[in-house]
Write an enzyme that holds these catalytic residues in place. Structure first.
Site, PDB file in Angstrom:
ATOM      1  N   ASP A 190      -5.186 -13.805   9.707  1.00 29.52           N
ATOM      2  CA  ASP A 190      -4.111 -13.681   8.704  1.00 29.52           C
ATOM      3  C   ASP A 190      -2.886 -14.522   9.025  1.00 29.52           C
ATOM      4  OD1 ASP A 190      -5.523 -11.964   7.071  1.00 29.52           O
ATOM      5  OD2 ASP A 190      -4.597 -10.139   7.857  1.00 29.52           O
TER       6      ASP A 190
ATOM      7  N   ASP B 253       2.310   1.937   3.393  1.00 29.38           N
ATOM      8  CA  ASP B 253       3.256   0.970   4.001  1.00 29.38           C
ATOM      9  C   ASP B 253       4.678   1.378   3.702  1.00 29.38           C
ATOM     10  OD1 ASP B 253       0.963  -0.653   4.204  1.00 29.38           O
ATOM     11  OD2 ASP B 253       1.512  -1.811   2.413  1.00 29.38           O
TER      12      ASP B 253
ATOM     13  N   GLU C 204      -8.879 -13.909  -1.084  1.00 32.28           N
ATOM     14  CA  GLU C 204      -8.061 -14.149   0.124  1.00 32.28           C
ATOM     15  C   GLU C 204      -8.714 -15.207   1.004  1.00 32.28           C
ATOM     16  OE1 GLU C 204      -6.356 -10.781   2.066  1.00 32.28           O
ATOM     17  OE2 GLU C 204      -6.521 -11.682   4.057  1.00 32.28           O
TER      18      GLU C 204
ATOM     19  N   ASP D 115      -4.608 -13.848  -2.254  1.00 28.57           N
ATOM     20  CA  ASP D 115      -3.911 -13.498  -1.023  1.00 28.57           C
ATOM     21  C   ASP D 115      -3.914 -14.754  -0.167  1.00 28.57           C
ATOM     22  OD1 ASP D 115      -3.279 -10.956  -1.730  1.00 28.57           O
ATOM     23  OD2 ASP D 115      -4.466  -9.953  -0.177  1.00 28.57           O
TER      24      ASP D 115
ATOM     25  N   ASP E 203      -0.481 -12.495   2.231  1.00 29.85           N
ATOM     26  CA  ASP E 203      -1.099 -11.452   3.055  1.00 29.85           C
ATOM     27  C   ASP E 203      -1.282 -12.079   4.438  1.00 29.85           C
ATOM     28  OD1 ASP E 203      -2.444  -9.394   4.179  1.00 29.85           O
ATOM     29  OD2 ASP E 203      -4.010  -9.242   2.661  1.00 29.85           O
TER      30      ASP E 203
ATOM     31  N   ASP F 170     -10.148 -12.029  11.487  1.00 29.08           N
ATOM     32  CA  ASP F 170      -9.211 -12.130  10.367  1.00 29.08           C
ATOM     33  C   ASP F 170      -7.786 -12.253  10.914  1.00 29.08           C
ATOM     34  OD1 ASP F 170      -8.619 -12.120   7.690  1.00 29.08           O
ATOM     35  OD2 ASP F 170      -8.590  -9.934   7.502  1.00 29.08           O
TER      36      ASP F 170
ATOM     37  N   HIS G 242       0.888  -1.167   0.000  1.00 29.45           N
ATOM     38  CA  HIS G 242       0.000   0.000   0.000  1.00 29.45           C
ATOM     39  C   HIS G 242       0.929   1.220   0.000  1.00 29.45           C
ATOM     40  CE1 HIS G 242      -2.362  -2.979   2.385  1.00 29.45           C
ATOM     41  NE2 HIS G 242      -3.434  -2.409   1.893  1.00 29.45           N
TER      42      HIS G 242
ATOM     43  N   GLU H 185     -10.840  -7.043  -4.177  1.00 24.14           N
ATOM     44  CA  GLU H 185     -10.599  -8.086  -3.158  1.00 24.14           C
ATOM     45  C   GLU H 185     -11.791  -8.220  -2.220  1.00 24.14           C
ATOM     46  OE1 GLU H 185      -6.691  -8.028  -1.333  1.00 24.14           O
ATOM     47  OE2 GLU H 185      -7.532  -8.757   0.547  1.00 24.14           O
TER      48      GLU H 185
HETATM   49  C1  XUL Z   1      -7.191  -6.586   4.559  1.00 27.07           C
HETATM   50  C2  XUL Z   1      -6.466  -7.012   3.355  1.00 27.07           C
HETATM   51  C3  XUL Z   1      -5.692  -5.951   2.667  1.00 27.07           C
HETATM   52  C4  XUL Z   1      -5.675  -6.071   1.187  1.00 27.07           C
HETATM   53  C5  XUL Z   1      -4.972  -4.932   0.505  1.00 27.07           C
HETATM   54  O1  XUL Z   1      -7.875  -7.601   5.199  1.00 27.07           O
HETATM   55  O2  XUL Z   1      -6.494  -8.158   2.979  1.00 27.07           O
HETATM   56  O3  XUL Z   1      -4.407  -5.947   3.185  1.00 27.07           O
HETATM   57  O4  XUL Z   1      -5.086  -7.240   0.763  1.00 27.07           O
HETATM   58  O5  XUL Z   1      -5.513  -3.701   0.848  1.00 27.07           O
HETATM   59 CO    CO Z   2      -5.597  -9.154   1.385  1.00 24.57          CO
END
Ligand code: XUL
Ligand code: CO
Length: 437
Positions: A309, A104, A268, A296, A339, A307, A101, A232
């Site tokens: 991740d 970032d 994702e 992702d 991600d 979430d 991003h 996404e």
């Molecule tokens: C948030 C997410 C983001 C996107 C990019 O849950 O997945 O990081 O991948 O904005």
């Molecule tokens: Co993502």
């Protein structure tokens, strides 16, 4: 260059018998699977936000992660040093792509002009580092959710100035993505959704979101950016009702607003599970509509409903994912972007390597397992057979659009009863997958 991870060598493939935690057991980049290298099938990408900006902070506690190179400030100097960290990490890991991003990689300034200037300064260094290492940009995106101005949304904010600010930010992010040779540009709708319909005009918000995406596409054309746009899906967090809930909701939106030729999906895993779907369902739903662009790669936790991740380590998950991706002959310009973030208790820099090595090996195994299943036609034959009644006779007439309700009534009147159903053989097929794993 071995400044930031002095104790970590370049990660090599050592095979399944290796007991070296800093080696690949399955990911062998040049190994051919169905005539294509693993590297090309998987197109791995490291994400900047979790991997280089993650601190271990959670809603209950302060940062925990040791990142000796980071001075804790939001300065351009600190951001420039982080670029060196990132490229040392990515090259030692042997990953071909990364993603970011805008916020970032570069600190947000006091004004939009200052933010643009900061972004330019870092982008120049990113470009040099890409050229020096051969690492490429899979996609860029803009952070339209962290700053308080986006509290009501960005493209769906009721405040037209916020819409304009978001547009200015995305314009810049597309320019930088283009400058860095990015192969895709992602829209994740952060705060594009709502909490309560008492204060929300859903129709206007959706219209605005579509206008925003059309403007992005117009601008991309204007500057010659030919990368793939990706939307996404995510069902919740931060808003209660996200407009990009799942693949089906996103595709309905894309189709409704004439964006089918412009946007594909970035699916994702943890977002799929938050929506009450499996990853395989979301991938297949997108694939059959020619809308599966990129993934992702991460996973949630069965016992935690948010979430999380986490890095993917489940071979069933990666096998199912690769079965769908291989069914469409790969992700094209897309890739497998981690991600994912290390747990807050995994505090050492080396944990970043363990996490990615695990994810990459899990995907390599998924790829090999899926290839085995495909080469034996193990699932394909079963599915083909299951629908064979549509390959001839009345089924064929239905599929070809020749039969209507009247003909079908006459057919059934004469026949009296439908042919007996056949077993779905679900357990047998689950056993079969286990055999390939
Ligand atoms: C948030 C997410 C983001 C996107 C990019 O849950 O997945 O990081 O991948 O904005
Ligand atoms: Co993502």
């Amino acid at each position: 260059m071995s400044e930031f991870f002095p104790d970590v060598p370049t990660i090599a493939f050592e095979g399944p018998d290796s007991r070296n935690p800093l080696a690949f057991k399955y990911y062998n980049p040049e190994e051919l699977i169905e005539g294509r290298t693993m590297k090309d099938w998987l197109r791995f990408s490291v994400c900047y936000w979790h991997t280089f900006r993650g601190t271990g902070v959670d809603p209950f506690g302060a940062p925990t992660l040791n990142r000796p190179w980071d001075d804790g400030t939001d300065s351009v100097d600190n951001a420039l040093r982080r670029v060196d960290v990132a490229f040392e990490f990515i090259t030692k890991l042997g990953v071909p792509y990364y993603c970011f991003h805008d916020r970032d990689v570069a600190p947000e300034g006091a004004t939009l002009a200052e933010s643009h200037a900061n972004f330019d300064a870092i982008a120049a260094k990113l470009k040099e580092s890409q050229q020096a290492t051969g690492v490429k940009l899979l996609w860029g995106t803009a952070n339209l959710f962290s700053n308080p101005r986006f509290m009501h949304g960005a493209a769906t904010s009721p405040n037209a100035d916020v819409f304009a600010y978001a547009a200015a930010q995305v314009k810049k992010a597309i320019e930088v993505t283009h400058e860095l040779g990015g192969e895709n540009y992602v829209f994740w709708g952060g705060r594009e959704g709502y909490m309560n319909l008492y204060n929300t005009n859903m129709k206007r918000e959706l219209d605005h979101l579509a206008q925003f995406m059309h403007m992005a596409n117009d601008y991309a054309k204007e500057i010659g950016f030919t990368g793939q746009f990706l939307f996404e899906p995510k069902p919740k967090e931060p808003t209660k009702h996200q407009y990009d809930f799942d693949a089906a909701a996103c595709l309905n939106f894309i189709r409704q607003y004439g964006l089918l030729d412009v946007v594909k999906l970035n699916i994702e895993t943890n977002h799929a599970t938050l929506a009450g779907h499996t990853m395989m369902h979301e991938l297949e739903y997108a694939r059959i509509q020619n809308a599966l662009g990129s993934i992702d790669a991460n996973t949630g936790d069965l016992l935690l409903g948010w979430d999380t991740d986490q890095f993917p380590t489940d071979i069933y998950l990666t096998t199912q994912t690769m079965l769908v991706i291989m069914a469409q002959d790969g992700l094209g310009a897309g890739g497998t972007n981690f991600d994912a973030k290390v747990r807050r208790e995994s505090i050492d820099p080396v944990d970043l390597f363990h996490a990615h090595i695990g994810g990459m090996d899990a995907f390599a195994r998924g790829l090999k397992t899926a290839a085995g299943i495909r080469s034996d036609q193990a699932l394909a034959d079963v599915v083909q057979q299951r629908y064979s009644s549509f390959d001839e006779g009345i089924g064929k007439r239905i599929e070809q659009g020749h039969a209507g309700f009247a003909e079908l009534e006459t057919y059934m009147m004469e026949k009296g009863e439908a042919d007996a159903n056949q077993s779905g053989r679900q357990e047998m097929l689950e056993n079969l997958i286990n055999q390939y794993i």
